[in-house]
Every structure is written in structure tokens, then in C-alpha cells.
Motif scaffolding. Sequence first.
Motif, PDB file in Angstrom:
ATOM      1  N   HIS A   5       1.156   4.861   1.304  1.00  0.00           N
ATOM      2  CA  HIS A   5       0.688   5.766   2.326  1.00  0.00           C
ATOM      3  C   HIS A   5       1.033   7.213   2.085  1.00  0.00           C
ATOM      4  O   HIS A   5       2.134   7.692   1.814  1.00  0.00           O
ATOM      5  CB  HIS A   5       1.439   5.269   3.802  1.00  0.00           C
ATOM      6  CG  HIS A   5       0.911   3.812   4.044  1.00  0.00           C
ATOM      7  ND1 HIS A   5       1.343   2.728   3.454  1.00  0.00           N
ATOM      8  CD2 HIS A   5      -0.120   3.509   5.085  1.00  0.00           C
ATOM      9  CE1 HIS A   5       0.670   1.762   4.076  1.00  0.00           C
ATOM     10  NE2 HIS A   5      -0.224   2.354   4.954  1.00  0.00           N
ATOM     11  N   HIS A  36       0.811  -1.159   0.026  1.00  0.00           N
ATOM     12  CA  HIS A  36      -0.070   0.102  -0.142  1.00  0.00           C
ATOM     13  C   HIS A  36       0.974   1.176   0.128  1.00  0.00           C
ATOM     14  O   HIS A  36       2.131   1.185   0.725  1.00  0.00           O
ATOM     15  CB  HIS A  36      -0.762  -0.191   1.105  1.00  0.00           C
ATOM     16  CG  HIS A  36      -2.043  -0.915   1.251  1.00  0.00           C
ATOM     17  ND1 HIS A  36      -1.989  -1.931   0.265  1.00  0.00           N
ATOM     18  CD2 HIS A  36      -2.875  -1.350   2.270  1.00  0.00           C
ATOM     19  CE1 HIS A  36      -2.970  -2.950   0.650  1.00  0.00           C
ATOM     20  NE2 HIS A  36      -3.523  -2.509   2.006  1.00  0.00           N
ATOM     21  N   GLN A  87      -8.337   4.454  -0.990  1.00  0.00           N
ATOM     22  CA  GLN A  87      -9.357   4.188  -0.027  1.00  0.00           C
ATOM     23  C   GLN A  87     -10.042   5.505   0.602  1.00  0.00           C
ATOM     24  O   GLN A  87      -9.054   6.573   0.720  1.00  0.00           O
ATOM     25  CB  GLN A  87      -8.785   3.414   1.536  1.00  0.00           C
ATOM     26  CG  GLN A  87      -8.320   2.084   1.134  1.00  0.00           C
ATOM     27  CD  GLN A  87      -7.813   1.466   2.365  1.00  0.00           C
ATOM     28  OE1 GLN A  87      -7.859   1.957   3.396  1.00  0.00           O
ATOM     29  NE2 GLN A  87      -7.484   0.113   2.458  1.00  0.00           N
ATOM     30  N   GLN A 104      -6.756   6.147   7.413  1.00  0.00           N
ATOM     31  CA  GLN A 104      -6.479   5.116   8.455  1.00  0.00           C
ATOM     32  C   GLN A 104      -5.496   5.877   9.417  1.00  0.00           C
ATOM     33  O   GLN A 104      -4.641   6.419   9.354  1.00  0.00           O
ATOM     34  CB  GLN A 104      -5.648   4.116   7.672  1.00  0.00           C
ATOM     35  CG  GLN A 104      -4.896   3.013   8.732  1.00  0.00           C
ATOM     36  CD  GLN A 104      -6.305   2.196   9.251  1.00  0.00           C
ATOM     37  OE1 GLN A 104      -7.015   1.710   8.744  1.00  0.00           O
ATOM     38  NE2 GLN A 104      -6.278   2.210  10.561  1.00  0.00           N
ATOM     39  N   SER A 105      -6.047   5.592  10.622  1.00  0.00           N
ATOM     40  CA  SER A 105      -5.298   6.108  11.778  1.00  0.00           C
ATOM     41  C   SER A 105      -4.226   5.169  12.444  1.00  0.00           C
ATOM     42  O   SER A 105      -4.470   3.916  12.470  1.00  0.00           O
ATOM     43  CB  SER A 105      -6.334   6.399  13.039  1.00  0.00           C
ATOM     44  OG  SER A 105      -5.640   6.789  14.236  1.00  0.00           O
ATOM     45  N   TYR A 106      -3.151   5.699  12.532  1.00  0.00           N
ATOM     46  CA  TYR A 106      -1.942   4.594  13.090  1.00  0.00           C
ATOM     47  C   TYR A 106      -1.618   5.248  14.446  1.00  0.00           C
ATOM     48  O   TYR A 106      -0.357   4.857  14.833  1.00  0.00           O
ATOM     49  CB  TYR A 106      -0.770   4.907  11.982  1.00  0.00           C
ATOM     50  CG  TYR A 106      -1.180   4.339  10.806  1.00  0.00           C
ATOM     51  CD1 TYR A 106      -1.424   2.561  10.919  1.00  0.00           C
ATOM     52  CD2 TYR A 106      -1.241   4.799   9.721  1.00  0.00           C
ATOM     53  CE1 TYR A 106      -1.564   2.087   9.600  1.00  0.00           C
ATOM     54  CE2 TYR A 106      -1.620   3.982   8.447  1.00  0.00           C
ATOM     55  CZ  TYR A 106      -1.805   2.684   8.582  1.00  0.00           C
ATOM     56  OH  TYR A 106      -1.944   1.846   7.362  1.00  0.00           O
ATOM     57  N   LYS A 136      -3.781   8.590   4.081  1.00  0.00           N
ATOM     58  CA  LYS A 136      -4.693   8.128   3.106  1.00  0.00           C
ATOM     59  C   LYS A 136      -3.720   7.016   2.438  1.00  0.00           C
ATOM     60  O   LYS A 136      -2.492   7.089   2.415  1.00  0.00           O
ATOM     61  CB  LYS A 136      -4.589   9.219   1.716  1.00  0.00           C
ATOM     62  CG  LYS A 136      -5.663  10.337   2.551  1.00  0.00           C
ATOM     63  CD  LYS A 136      -7.019   9.810   2.343  1.00  0.00           C
ATOM     64  CE  LYS A 136      -7.633   9.862   1.036  1.00  0.00           C
ATOM     65  NZ  LYS A 136      -9.050   9.370   0.945  1.00  0.00           N
ATOM     66  N   VAL A 146       1.962  -0.956  10.326  1.00  0.00           N
ATOM     67  CA  VAL A 146       0.643  -0.903   9.555  1.00  0.00           C
ATOM     68  C   VAL A 146      -0.192  -2.198   9.702  1.00  0.00           C
ATOM     69  O   VAL A 146      -1.338  -2.410   9.383  1.00  0.00           O
ATOM     70  CB  VAL A 146       0.855  -0.707   8.000  1.00  0.00           C
ATOM     71  CG1 VAL A 146       1.526   0.378   7.552  1.00  0.00           C
ATOM     72  CG2 VAL A 146       1.613  -1.969   7.256  1.00  0.00           C
ATOM     73  N   SER A 168      -2.799  10.336  10.924  1.00  0.00           N
ATOM     74  CA  SER A 168      -3.256   9.435   9.884  1.00  0.00           C
ATOM     75  C   SER A 168      -2.646   9.505   8.319  1.00  0.00           C
ATOM     76  O   SER A 168      -1.836  10.198   8.107  1.00  0.00           O
ATOM     77  CB  SER A 168      -4.808  10.242   9.793  1.00  0.00           C
ATOM     78  OG  SER A 168      -5.484  10.093  10.969  1.00  0.00           O
ATOM     79  N   ASP A 177     -11.420   6.606   2.986  1.00  0.00           N
ATOM     80  CA  ASP A 177     -11.192   7.034   4.249  1.00  0.00           C
ATOM     81  C   ASP A 177      -9.808   7.003   5.065  1.00  0.00           C
ATOM     82  O   ASP A 177      -9.236   6.160   4.524  1.00  0.00           O
ATOM     83  CB  ASP A 177     -12.229   6.313   5.329  1.00  0.00           C
ATOM     84  CG  ASP A 177     -13.868   6.768   5.021  1.00  0.00           C
ATOM     85  OD1 ASP A 177     -13.942   7.755   4.635  1.00  0.00           O
ATOM     86  OD2 ASP A 177     -14.541   5.867   5.054  1.00  0.00           O
ATOM     87  N   ASN A 213      -1.358  -0.836  13.555  1.00  0.00           N
ATOM     88  CA  ASN A 213      -1.962   0.302  13.509  1.00  0.00           C
ATOM     89  C   ASN A 213      -1.546   1.139  14.688  1.00  0.00           C
ATOM     90  O   ASN A 213      -2.228   1.963  15.214  1.00  0.00           O
ATOM     91  CB  ASN A 213      -3.323   0.448  13.583  1.00  0.00           C
ATOM     92  CG  ASN A 213      -4.048  -0.153  12.179  1.00  0.00           C
ATOM     93  OD1 ASN A 213      -3.273  -0.498  11.022  1.00  0.00           O
ATOM     94  ND2 ASN A 213      -5.099  -0.694  11.978  1.00  0.00           N
TER      95      ASN A 213
END
Length: 389
Positions: free
Chosen positions: A185, A183, A208, A212-214, A198, A252, A196, A210, A255
Motif C-alpha cells: 500500500h 499487497h 491497481q 482504494q478507499s479505507y 495505491k 484492509v 486512500s 484506481d 476497508n
Amino acid sequence: MSRYLSLLSFVLLSVASTALAGSSCVAFDINWNLLAFGFTGKDYNAGTQDTWGSGTPTDITAQGRPPFNGANTTCYLSQFTNAIYIRGADSTNPSDIHIYDAAANSWSTQKVTVPNNLNLNSLDAILDHDTNVFYGYADGELFSLDMKLLKAADSSALSWNDVQDAGLNAPSYQPVMALAQNHVHFLGVPGLPDGSAKIFVIHFSFMQPDPQSYGNFPNTHGQAASFFLDSGVQQEFAFIPDDGSATYVINVETNTTQTLKGPTTQDSGATYFASTSALVQLTSSGEVSFLPYNAASTSANSAATWSAVSKLPKALVASSSSSAQPSGSSATGSTTRSISESATGTSSGTAQGTAATGGTDSNGAVSLKTASLALTGALALTMSALALF
């Protein structure tokens, strides 16, 4: 008059020094030897991490290398082929991808065509581990370049292809891209919450909707580098904000984010490359340092400190000013490079190239336009001074 000609020479040399920012890069081969390219006209193998504290690197300068005179030279490891792909190492042919076969210590140059809507000066890119395909972002658009499994250039040109609109709705976005789990990021996208990213899913060519929170890291511009594994896709990447205040390692799979020490030299123009167990920094003043990393021990990582790679020489032999500042100081964004890589052609393994330069983007690149203006301004000032006598 000779006095004033000397003044003109000094100004031109100062501009040339500034004009070579971003011309060097570092990478690892698959045995985790640290490779340094474009260090005052030479390339080096500094060996594995346990040897970086002392000794002399192996000179691997070879016939056919690029001139390393570009404004935004970037190295990538193709782990399946044990080859280093290098973008932006030749200002005369900016679309070329230079391939260093680490096992054979040999160079070749891959010709690449570019669509009309791709501005290479704006392009940032990652190399996907499994597909060996570059994915790049420029001016709101995603592009791809399939490197097949090349460890030597193909006789036919390859092509950058327009994949799709990135859909980030951020026209002024300066890309910060990191690879993990196939992916891409995107960090620092305007409007995202802190911690966060994308995510573009490579295998489905899908952004995606929404974020993604990490965990906890600032939503700001900086630099990113993925930690390799001995086999398999990357699962973690480091993010270093431009202010160098901390090093964030994002996992990832879980998270989560670890907050580690920031580089000793805070430098918004620095670039980074990671192995399985080290994050390496190349500053805009040509110094190399590293932070040891242990994927299995958060306590060891919390205690880890940055150290110089003493085995390598500085990438630069002369500079007029630098964005690199000691810890606690702010980065100025001004960058300099060696004037030793002058325009002498490419007929030998230590051949040098024409200076190219200028302002910084996400990879510490410096724009050619800025350098051109600097040169024009310097010449104008010098001629004005001469006219007074």
C-alpha cells in the motif's frame, strides 16, 4: 592555541553527534520479544510487552554484528525463519543485508548487488510475509530482492531486480509503504483523496489503476508499520503522519480506519515497528515508547495511551539537537545520534563503525550529503575563527 583546538574538537563532536541519525532500529522476534539494535554500541532483548515497564533488558550483543553507523538503518522480521533482516547498518557497505538469527543469537552478512538505476539512498522497502521478498520503491521504480528463507547469509550474492515502473506519476513522491494481505500500500501519493492508497498486488506484480478507499486519514507523508498475526498475513497497518497528530489503523479486510492517539513525542524522524499487540516508536532522540493494540476491541484501542518502554536505555548518549518534541509541539526534522559508536572496526561483538548521516526521508533517514556539507561548513567556520587569533 589549545583553547581553539578545543573549540575545533567540540565542533567536530557536535557534527559527529548529528551524523549518526537513523543508526538504530527496533524489531520483534516471533515470540514477540522486543529487540533493540545499535543502542550505544549494544543490542538488547527487552522481552515481551508485559515486562517493558521495569527491569533490565538482556544484552544480546554478539560477534559479527554490523557497525550500526548507517543513515537509514531499518529492521524487518522474517516470520517464517525467526530472523531479523537489517538494511543500511553499515555505511561502508550500504547494499549489505545483515541477518540476525533470533533463535541462535548469531549474525551473518548477505552480499547484495544493485542495478545501476537503483539509488539506495532513495529506497524504501517492505518485506512480504509469504514470499520473503523485499519490494522497494525508489525514484518512481519498483524493485525486488528475494531473501529465499535465509536465516544465515548465502555464500552467493543476491540481487535487487528492477520490477517495473510504479506508474504513480509523482516524481517528487517520498514513499510511505505498508504491507497487508500480500499487497503493498502506497500512502501519501500526490493527488490521492484522503483515506486512500495505491495498491501493488505482489502475487500478480500488478499496480491497481484506481486507488482504494479505507476511510478517513490525511493524504500526507508519514510512517507506516504492519501489525503481525501469530500466523498468516498481516491484515492491518498503522499510519502516523509526520505531525504525529494521530495514529491511524487501517484494516484492509473491512476497508475501515480507526483513529487512535498520536505519539506523546511528535517526531517526523521517528521509526515504528508493530507486533500483534503493540505499536513501538523509536524517536530520533533515541527513546522507545509503545501504544497497546487489541485487534478485537475498538473501544480498548480508543482508550489506549502511549507509554515509555522503561526497560530499554536510550539509543543515544549524547545529542546536540533533536526533531523530537513533546505532544503539541512541531517536529523540526533535526536528528541526532550517539557519538559512542565511533570508528573502531568490527572485530568484536561490540564493534563500532564510522559515523554517517544527514535530511530525513520516509524512514527517518538522514542523507550523507547533508552531513558532509554540515561537516565542511563546521570546519570552515572553525578555521575562520582560528584565523582571527
